[in-house]
Design an enzyme around this catalytic site. Sequence first.
Site, PDB file in Angstrom:
ATOM      1  N   ASP A 147       0.843  -1.201   0.000  1.00  0.00           N
ATOM      2  CA  ASP A 147       0.000   0.000   0.000  1.00  0.00           C
ATOM      3  C   ASP A 147       0.873   1.244   0.000  1.00  0.00           C
ATOM      4  O   ASP A 147       2.016   1.207   0.448  1.00  0.00           O
ATOM      5  CB  ASP A 147      -0.881   0.039   1.259  1.00  0.00           C
ATOM      6  CG  ASP A 147      -2.036  -0.962   1.200  1.00  0.00           C
ATOM      7  OD1 ASP A 147      -2.342  -1.472   0.118  1.00  0.00           O
ATOM      8  OD2 ASP A 147      -2.627  -1.214   2.274  1.00  0.00           O
ATOM      9  N   ARG A 198      -1.524  -0.369  -8.498  1.00  0.00           N
ATOM     10  CA  ARG A 198      -2.929  -0.065  -8.166  1.00  0.00           C
ATOM     11  C   ARG A 198      -3.037   1.458  -8.153  1.00  0.00           C
ATOM     12  O   ARG A 198      -2.290   2.132  -7.435  1.00  0.00           O
ATOM     13  CB  ARG A 198      -3.299  -0.620  -6.791  1.00  0.00           C
ATOM     14  CG  ARG A 198      -4.711  -0.212  -6.334  1.00  0.00           C
ATOM     15  CD  ARG A 198      -4.899  -0.323  -4.828  1.00  0.00           C
ATOM     16  NE  ARG A 198      -4.874  -1.677  -4.349  1.00  0.00           N
ATOM     17  CZ  ARG A 198      -4.423  -2.001  -3.119  1.00  0.00           C
ATOM     18  NH1 ARG A 198      -3.944  -1.070  -2.303  1.00  0.00           N
ATOM     19  NH2 ARG A 198      -4.414  -3.253  -2.727  1.00  0.00           N
TER      20      ARG A 198
HETATM   21  P1  FDA Z   1     -13.984   9.907  -3.990  1.00  0.00           P
HETATM   22  O1  FDA Z   1     -13.385  10.052  -2.619  1.00  0.00           O
HETATM   23  O2  FDA Z   1     -13.722  10.969  -4.979  1.00  0.00           O
HETATM   24  O3  FDA Z   1     -15.533   9.697  -3.809  1.00  0.00           O
HETATM   25  C1  FDA Z   1     -16.398   9.469  -4.909  1.00  0.00           C
HETATM   26  C2  FDA Z   1     -17.608   8.692  -4.476  1.00  0.00           C
HETATM   27  O4  FDA Z   1     -17.226   7.384  -4.029  1.00  0.00           O
HETATM   28  C3  FDA Z   1     -18.339   9.268  -3.286  1.00  0.00           C
HETATM   29  O5  FDA Z   1     -19.226  10.281  -3.654  1.00  0.00           O
HETATM   30  C4  FDA Z   1     -19.049   8.044  -2.724  1.00  0.00           C
HETATM   31  O6  FDA Z   1     -20.162   7.735  -3.520  1.00  0.00           O
HETATM   32  C5  FDA Z   1     -18.007   6.975  -2.913  1.00  0.00           C
HETATM   33  N1  FDA Z   1     -17.130   6.817  -1.730  1.00  0.00           N
HETATM   34  C6  FDA Z   1     -15.810   7.081  -1.675  1.00  0.00           C
HETATM   35  N2  FDA Z   1     -15.304   6.776  -0.468  1.00  0.00           N
HETATM   36  C7  FDA Z   1     -16.319   6.321   0.275  1.00  0.00           C
HETATM   37  C8  FDA Z   1     -16.432   5.863   1.616  1.00  0.00           C
HETATM   38  N3  FDA Z   1     -15.376   5.807   2.444  1.00  0.00           N
HETATM   39  N4  FDA Z   1     -17.640   5.458   2.054  1.00  0.00           N
HETATM   40  C9  FDA Z   1     -18.733   5.479   1.229  1.00  0.00           C
HETATM   41  N5  FDA Z   1     -18.670   5.917  -0.060  1.00  0.00           N
HETATM   42  C10 FDA Z   1     -17.508   6.341  -0.534  1.00  0.00           C
HETATM   43  N6  FDA Z   1      -5.340   5.180  -0.561  1.00  0.00           N
HETATM   44  C11 FDA Z   1      -4.022   5.395  -0.302  1.00  0.00           C
HETATM   45  O7  FDA Z   1      -3.650   6.530  -0.038  1.00  0.00           O
HETATM   46  N7  FDA Z   1      -3.147   4.338  -0.316  1.00  0.00           N
HETATM   47  C12 FDA Z   1      -3.525   3.072  -0.623  1.00  0.00           C
HETATM   48  O8  FDA Z   1      -2.694   2.156  -0.643  1.00  0.00           O
HETATM   49  C13 FDA Z   1      -4.903   2.849  -0.918  1.00  0.00           C
HETATM   50  N8  FDA Z   1      -5.373   1.615  -1.221  1.00  0.00           N
HETATM   51  C14 FDA Z   1      -6.656   1.455  -1.667  1.00  0.00           C
HETATM   52  C15 FDA Z   1      -7.101   0.227  -2.140  1.00  0.00           C
HETATM   53  C16 FDA Z   1      -8.355   0.119  -2.730  1.00  0.00           C
HETATM   54  C17 FDA Z   1      -8.789  -1.211  -3.273  1.00  0.00           C
HETATM   55  C18 FDA Z   1      -9.208   1.263  -2.813  1.00  0.00           C
HETATM   56  C19 FDA Z   1     -10.547   1.190  -3.472  1.00  0.00           C
HETATM   57  C20 FDA Z   1      -8.799   2.450  -2.284  1.00  0.00           C
HETATM   58  C21 FDA Z   1      -7.548   2.568  -1.687  1.00  0.00           C
HETATM   59  N9  FDA Z   1      -7.126   3.781  -1.156  1.00  0.00           N
HETATM   60  C22 FDA Z   1      -5.792   3.941  -0.868  1.00  0.00           C
HETATM   61  C23 FDA Z   1      -8.101   4.846  -0.843  1.00  0.00           C
HETATM   62  C24 FDA Z   1      -8.212   5.871  -1.954  1.00  0.00           C
HETATM   63  O9  FDA Z   1      -7.032   6.633  -2.038  1.00  0.00           O
HETATM   64  C25 FDA Z   1      -9.385   6.836  -1.723  1.00  0.00           C
HETATM   65  O10 FDA Z   1      -9.169   7.530  -0.521  1.00  0.00           O
HETATM   66  C26 FDA Z   1     -10.747   6.167  -1.637  1.00  0.00           C
HETATM   67  O11 FDA Z   1     -10.859   5.133  -2.556  1.00  0.00           O
HETATM   68  C27 FDA Z   1     -11.849   7.200  -1.909  1.00  0.00           C
HETATM   69  O12 FDA Z   1     -11.683   7.732  -3.195  1.00  0.00           O
HETATM   70  P2  FDA Z   1     -12.625   7.331  -4.440  1.00  0.00           P
HETATM   71  O13 FDA Z   1     -11.781   7.223  -5.634  1.00  0.00           O
HETATM   72  O14 FDA Z   1     -13.350   6.087  -4.097  1.00  0.00           O
HETATM   73  O15 FDA Z   1     -13.612   8.503  -4.670  1.00  0.00           O
END
Ligand code: FDA
Length: 322
Positions: A147, A198
């Site tokens: 990660d 990733r």
């Molecule tokens: P964004 O935050 O822009 O949100 C868009 C939409 O997604 C929201 O409106 C909502 O609908 C939904 N959503 C997002 N987060 C949600 C939550 N917590 N609860 C409910 N709904 C939510 N980060 C990092 O810094 N280092 C890492 O190693 C990883 N590893 C990792 C693995 C995997 C498999 C995932 C999916 C994510 C990570 N992350 C991570 C976290 C990533 O950086 C990020 O903070 C989250 O995925 C939230 O960003 P989104 O791209 O989902 O959308």
Amino acid sequence: MNARLAALGGASMQALSKRFFHFLAGSAAVKRIASRYGMRRSDSFARRFIAGESLEEAIVAAGRLEAMGLRLTLDQLGESVTSLSAAAAATRTWLDSIPRIVAAGITRNISLKLTQLGIDVDREAARDNLRRILDAARAGDFFVRIDMENSPYVDVTLDTWEQVWREGYRNVGVVLQSALRRSEADMRRVVALGGRIRLVKGAYNEPDDVAYQLKADVDAAFERMARVLLAEGNFPAIGTHDPHMLETVKTLVAQQHIARDRFEFQLLYGVRRDLQTQLKNDGYGVRIYVPFGREWFPYFMRRLGERPANVMFVMKGILGEK
Ligand code: FDA
């Protein structure tokens, strides 16, 4: 002009929310309350995002996800250890878990953090810990994802990955955050070596000089990076729950005629479960990141910081429990 102002307002709300939850994550009182109520019953609030405190509980959750046709990666939670003995203990726990995961017959894919293995305490000792896990993982045919933590750890994480990659370990990949201004250059470095990435937006509260502050800029970088990874990357993982990003990637895949076995989507356990099954039903490979373990508090707080609406869900849980 109005759209720009709205974007700035949205961005500052998001940044504020992240900052607030990072602040709360440092509070012993909040940690005490969360730890008391978060996991103690089968319907306690933290269980929405954490599969359990034990590997056995994670294996049950993993089995349920696999029965739904989803792939998974298991994360034994833990980070920022401050002693070599704690790093050795975390490494031992990983080494004990590997044969138990094999025996359970679930997917052999794990995610870990270098600060869990002691990178803050002794860089070489942490790398040795990683090598021991990679050896056991290689023997058991596991894939190990490192990660990405906050920006001060990016260099050491990529250097560590590159070192073990050059030593011949191929069962190991990294994570890049589109929020960081440097990530597109980092992506070129990893892609040139044939490494697996990733792509995520980034979960940490970062200053303006290292990270984009506007969601629109983070999303634009995510799209640029996804475009390169889909065309040139080694089985990239697109890690997001953002419906807009998911649609963008699906369009890129269709336009560039990318085969569906060349990449996968990844989502977090308990987040947008509707999208998880929808993507799978649409024929995409979908991997769920399944965190478990007693050290769930910092992970849990990052999830709240991403979506303040989750706080209402937690408050209801705490009040219900009390
Ligand atoms: P964004 O935050 O822009 O949100 C868009 C939409 O997604 C929201 O409106 C909502 O609908 C939904 N959503 C997002 N987060 C949600 C939550 N917590 N609860 C409910 N709904 C939510 N980060 C990092 O810094 N280092 C890492 O190693 C990883 N590893 C990792 C693995 C995997 C498999 C995932 C999916 C994510 C990570 N992350 C991570 C976290 C990533 O950086 C990020 O903070 C989250 O995925 C939230 O960003 P989104 O791209 O989902 O959308």
